[in-house]
Enzyme design. Sequence first.
Site, PDB file in Angstrom:
ATOM      1  N   GLU A   1       0.799  -1.224   0.000  1.00 51.19           N
ATOM      2  CA  GLU A   1       0.000   0.000   0.000  1.00 51.19           C
ATOM      3  C   GLU A   1       0.838   1.282   0.000  1.00 51.19           C
ATOM      4  O   GLU A   1       0.800   2.070   0.958  1.00 51.19           O
ATOM      5  CB  GLU A   1      -0.971  -0.006   1.198  1.00 51.19           C
TER       6      GLU A   1
ATOM      7  N   GLU B   1      -5.007  -8.819   0.518  1.00 47.16           N
ATOM      8  CA  GLU B   1      -5.678  -8.555   1.797  1.00 47.16           C
ATOM      9  C   GLU B   1      -7.165  -8.365   1.570  1.00 47.16           C
ATOM     10  O   GLU B   1      -7.571  -7.685   0.624  1.00 47.16           O
ATOM     11  CB  GLU B   1      -5.164  -7.270   2.469  1.00 47.16           C
TER      12      GLU B   1
HETATM   13  O1  IFM Z   1      -3.971  -3.520   9.149  1.00 38.21           O
HETATM   14  C1  IFM Z   1      -3.990  -3.019   7.856  1.00 38.21           C
HETATM   15  C2  IFM Z   1      -2.816  -3.518   7.064  1.00 38.21           C
HETATM   16  O2  IFM Z   1      -1.599  -3.251   7.683  1.00 38.21           O
HETATM   17  C3  IFM Z   1      -2.799  -2.884   5.704  1.00 38.21           C
HETATM   18  N1  IFM Z   1      -4.074  -3.029   5.044  1.00 38.21           N
HETATM   19  C4  IFM Z   1      -5.274  -2.737   5.771  1.00 38.21           C
HETATM   20  C5  IFM Z   1      -5.249  -3.406   7.131  1.00 38.21           C
HETATM   21  C6  IFM Z   1      -6.514  -3.034   7.914  1.00 38.21           C
HETATM   22  O3  IFM Z   1      -6.573  -1.666   8.111  1.00 38.21           O
END
Ligand code: IFM
Length: 446
Positions: free
Chosen positions: A164, A352
Amino acid sequence: MVEFGPEFLFGVATASYQIEGAWNEDGKGESIWDRFSHTPGKIVDDSTGDIACDHYHRYEEDIKLLKRLGVDAYRFSISWPRIFPEGRGRVNEKGLDFYRRLIESLRENAIRPVVTLYHWDLPQTLEERGGWGSEETVEAFKEYAHFLFRIFREEVELWITHNEPWVTAFLGHSEGRMAPGKQDFALALRVSKNLLLSHAHAVSIFREEGIRKPIGIALNLAPIYPKTENDADRQAALRFDGCLNRWFLDPLFRGEFPEDMVMWYRRKGFPIPPFSDSESRLLTKSLDFLGINYCTRYVLEHGEDPALEARVARVPGGEYSSMDWEVYPSGMSEIVCRVSVDYSPRAIYITENGYPYPDILLPNGSVVDEERIAYLARHLASLHKAMVLGCPVKGYFVWSIMDNFEWSYGFSKRFGLVYVDYETLQRIPKQSFFWYQNVIRRRGFE
Ligand code: IFM
């Protein structure tokens, strides 16, 4: 039946700072997240990741949980200052040894390691010399990546350079909600460019090393909608899409920043120099796969903020999670299809997808998280739809295997399939753990 084939990778994801703890043990250097969480007022519940889930000491127990869950792959990140306490130069053998043991143990258990090189814990020493705003950090990242490529090579199943980069750049350097907590939009733009370049250079080194495993990046992407059909809202949505999605996708697939955003930023007094021809070439050759982190969509209206003039709006009657994120499962197939059509990535992994909920441990020792199960099932069904339509999706990772330190929200948000009692550090599988276990076993669900 929603069916995923035998080759599909089912996994779970974590990040070093969120689970490891041991923040100053065995020679680890300070990271920007250590500094940020130790600064009063930065974390809502005043917690830190000093201990977090204590995974550094309990990784064997955690691998047993992964084994029990039956995942094909485990995505985790390496803490840069555990390997290079000063950011570059001297190697901390004990830190390296931790990841050697972790990777070896995963492989012994037939769980494929998926490594993220950078999930936000920059060595503090590098921050003090300009952080991601400086070219020195790009150089240091190349050295750090090269070092790990040479050590682990094909022992890692999938390599991910950055997690990200939008969050690092904009939440860390413009909004200041994330470490290092800066509020400077011009700096955030410079950081975004340096992150992309560090990715492209690292991948070029990876290719020179001849490593025969795929490498990619994980972007947080989302479908963007205008709140109304009026022109101001539609333009705001377009700009937010330009900032969140296209600002990273266009360089990676087309070698340049989106023209409309470059012009907009220039008009706003934030000029950003284009990539050179050689940088563009490196960027467009830098992905074997695209990682997509998907949790929500965004609905935008015209706003007053100086950089984007766009504001995220709440959808009346919308379903929201405890993070104030709209639950929008069809956004999963929407974003995957859009990326597939507009950019034609060779492969996509959902790196994710997860749901925060204030889970409660019942007196009988169970955690009944039906909302999380419904969330995951709806998102997996939506992903399946995109696959049926021909999108090249190869795997899916739940965020996260266990509850952990949710950045500036501290321990107030629980995302895990496993409940963590932060007093005792006991791990207790939630109902969603058993649900996902069954999905993996059957390679799908009804
Ligand atoms: O916890 C985070 C992660 O580190 C990065 N993506 C989103 C998740 C939830 O906010």
